[in-house]
Every structure is written in C-alpha cells, then in structure tokens.
Design a protein around this motif. Sequence first.
Motif, PDB file in Angstrom:
ATOM      1  N   THR A   5       8.342  34.767 -21.886  1.00  0.00           N
ATOM      2  CA  THR A   5       8.118  34.036 -20.582  1.00  0.00           C
ATOM      3  C   THR A   5       6.437  34.196 -20.115  1.00  0.00           C
ATOM      4  O   THR A   5       6.990  33.470 -18.912  1.00  0.00           O
ATOM      5  N   LYS A   6       6.275  35.028 -20.666  1.00  0.00           N
ATOM      6  CA  LYS A   6       4.659  35.386 -19.745  1.00  0.00           C
ATOM      7  C   LYS A   6       3.716  35.584 -21.188  1.00  0.00           C
ATOM      8  O   LYS A   6       3.622  36.194 -21.475  1.00  0.00           O
ATOM      9  N   ALA A  32       2.859  31.342 -16.965  1.00  0.00           N
ATOM     10  CA  ALA A  32       4.436  31.362 -17.414  1.00  0.00           C
ATOM     11  C   ALA A  32       4.757  30.373 -18.176  1.00  0.00           C
ATOM     12  O   ALA A  32       4.756  29.674 -18.232  1.00  0.00           O
ATOM     13  N   THR A  33       5.580  31.056 -19.246  1.00  0.00           N
ATOM     14  CA  THR A  33       5.869  30.223 -20.533  1.00  0.00           C
ATOM     15  C   THR A  33       7.561  30.114 -20.505  1.00  0.00           C
ATOM     16  O   THR A  33       7.690  30.329 -21.822  1.00  0.00           O
ATOM     17  N   ASP A  34       7.975  30.433 -19.519  1.00  0.00           N
ATOM     18  CA  ASP A  34       9.617  30.433 -19.508  1.00  0.00           C
ATOM     19  C   ASP A  34       9.836  29.337 -20.350  1.00  0.00           C
ATOM     20  O   ASP A  34      11.862  28.898 -20.016  1.00  0.00           O
TER      21      ASP A  34
END
Length: 369
Positions: free
Chosen positions: A4-5, A20-22
């Motif tokens: 997610t991050k 942020a990579t959600d």
Amino acid sequence: MRLTKIQLQHYRNYEQIELATDSQVNLFVGRNAQGKTNLLEAIFVLALTKSHRTSKDKELIGWQASEARIRGEVEKRYGPLTLDLSLSTQGKKAKINGLEQRKLSEFIGSLNVVMFAPEDLEIVKGTPGIRRRFLDMEIGQVQPGYLHALGQYSKVLMQRNNYLKTAAPGNANQAMMDVWNMQLAEYGVKIVKKRQNFLEKLQKWAQHIHAGITAGGEELTIVYRPSFESDPTEDETILFEQFMIKLTQVKDQELRRGMTLVGPHRDDMAFFINGKEAAVYGSQGQQRTTALSLKLAEIELIHEEIGEYPLLLLDDVLSELDQHRQTQLIETFQSKVQTFITTTGLESVNISKLHDSRVYQVKDGHVEQ
Ligand SMILES: Nc1ncnc2c1ncn2[C@@H]1O[C@H](COP(=O)(O)OP(=O)(O)OP(=O)(O)O)[C@@H](O)[C@H]1O
C-alpha cells in the motif's frame, strides 16, 4: 497481499520518495532511464533482499550516499506489516514491524513478488546459471529452509573447491575429502529434493496455463536435469547414497580439474514444447510464451504454497506481447493480483480494460501521480 505504500531513500536515482500504491494496478510511465525499473527493482529487493538484475548491492545505493533504505507497508491476509531493508557497504539490515531480523532468510517471504521482464527469455534459452538463479530465488521465497541449505552448501562447496585446487592428484587427504563429501551430499540432497518438488508443482500450473495461451496447441513440459542420476520419487537417504557414489566416481577428475563437478551447483532444467526442446527448436514467440507461462504459473504456485497471491511486477513487457497474451496477463492480474507495470507509453496498454488503476509519471528520480 498488497503493497500500500513504498518509501525509498538513496535508492539508485531516488533521493527520497514516498508513494501510496494501494490501487490494484499501478502504472509507471516515463521515458528511458528515468527510474521506472529502479522502482520495480526496489519492490523486488524488499521481497528478496537481492536485485533481479545485479548481484552487487553497491550498485543499488545512490551515488552520493553510503546507505540505501526501502520501506514498504504490506497488507497481508492476517494483518498489516511494515518492512524495512537497508543496504550499505557493511551489509544488509532487515526489520519486520520495527524488529530487526537476525537472519535475512527470516525476512524473505514476508513480501512475495513475481517479476516478469524482457530478460526472462533467458530462463528459457540462456545459460544453466540463469535457470539455477531463477530456481533459487523462487524456491527461497516460499520455502525458508531452502535458503539455509543453499547457504550451507555454498560454504562447503567453496572450501572443497579451494582444497581441490591445491591438492596434488593421487595424494589427496581422503579423511578431509570424506567430511566434505558427506556435508556436500547432506545439503545438496536437500536442495535437489526441494527443486524437484518445486518443478513438479510448477510444471502442473505452467502446462495448464501454456495450453490456455496456445488454445491447446502446445504442450509444455519442464524437465529437471540433475548432475547426478537421481530419481525424484526416491527419498533423501537414497539420493544421498547416489550423490556419494557419484562423488567417488568423479574424484580423480575433480582433483585434476581442481573443482567440484557434481551437485546442485551444476544442475539444470529444460523446457519442451510438444516434445521438442524450446531453447533449441522454439521460435522467439514460443520461447516468450514459455517464459510467460512460467511466470503466471509461479503466481499460482505461490498462492498454493502460502495461501495468498504475490505482487506481479511487469517491467516493460506489455508492448512485447501480442493482444492475446496481453489479455491473458491482464485477466490474471485484474482479478486477483496487485500489479506494478512500467512502460514508456500508455498506448501499448489496453487501459480501458483496467479497473482500479493509477498512473504515475516518472521523471529523473521523481514520481508524480
Ligand atoms: N546507484 C545509482 N545512483 C544514482 N543513479 C543511478 C544509480 N543506478 C542507476 N542510476 C540511474 O538510474 C537511471 C536508470 O533508471 P531505470 O533503469 O529505472 O530506467 P527506466 O526508467 O526503467 O528506463 P528504461 O525504459 O530504459 O528501462 C539512469 O539514469 C541511471 O543513471
């Protein structure tokens, strides 16, 4: 699982970033040499503590720095995890939820990834060393005991090789050789057994997936080629004996050549399409499909082993796949696998097919959403 991050500090050309990579699909777009692969590599390193493209950790550290740091927030089936990995010339340090791990092998496996990059074609047609590296990385992710056995084996192998280099043929210290042989066989058999077991499962998935991609036109078979005669159905005791017999048989040759000639460090595997070896007879397209089947199989295998799907990292491969293979891939990750994709242009990606996706622009070590 889901990342997610991600935070990077002094990692290659990233001085400091936090992302942020959600989303389910994360697309990193940018021109050449901007840092797209570096990002995927950092995620890969956080999972395996090693890069997929270099064995020299020093290369991962920013040129102006002495230490690189990677932090990831991961959501797993049983809860969230914060993973920290730092790399310096002194070595690596890994933490799970702030707790330093004594051994890296205890850290590996907290995050699982499958990377698919253009150079994966080499797994099919490259040197045996590339295939062994593939096996070691993949098995190490799902079977913690594997890396331990591999580390011990490498130590014995190094000592044994050093001795073989200096010992005079016909005048070798048999008692010393016996000790090394026993240790080599003990760890070697563990490695061989785990590799056989892994490939058996991988082949089951790869065969099924490959048949799907080729609409049943091609049957893929994976064959393990150990350096000593070993029946995969035999137990470890029998394999140990077979290994020891082989070591006795090659003793003179080893002393002459000054190196260990038998063991998992010399093993290989091969891929066959409809009974013909893909490295020798396969077209570029068939080899590429084989590599893709293998990667998709890994995703399923990891799920089978640990009960959740790994992340999929696609480094600049979408544009190389035809529409049919692209669709096969997208269907896989769209439904169940969080995916990170790098590309120089969005025109090669059928973005309308992607739900829950986010595009990031990568430029000279900076990322914008
Ligand atoms: N240790 C390092 N410190 C600083 N910069 C580095 C380091 N290692 C590599 N770089 C820089 O990273 C950049 C390459 O990034 P990367 O390999 O991610 O390219 P990319 O965006 O994936 O491009 P391509 O599409 O060509 O693969 C280059 O500019 C290179 O100089």
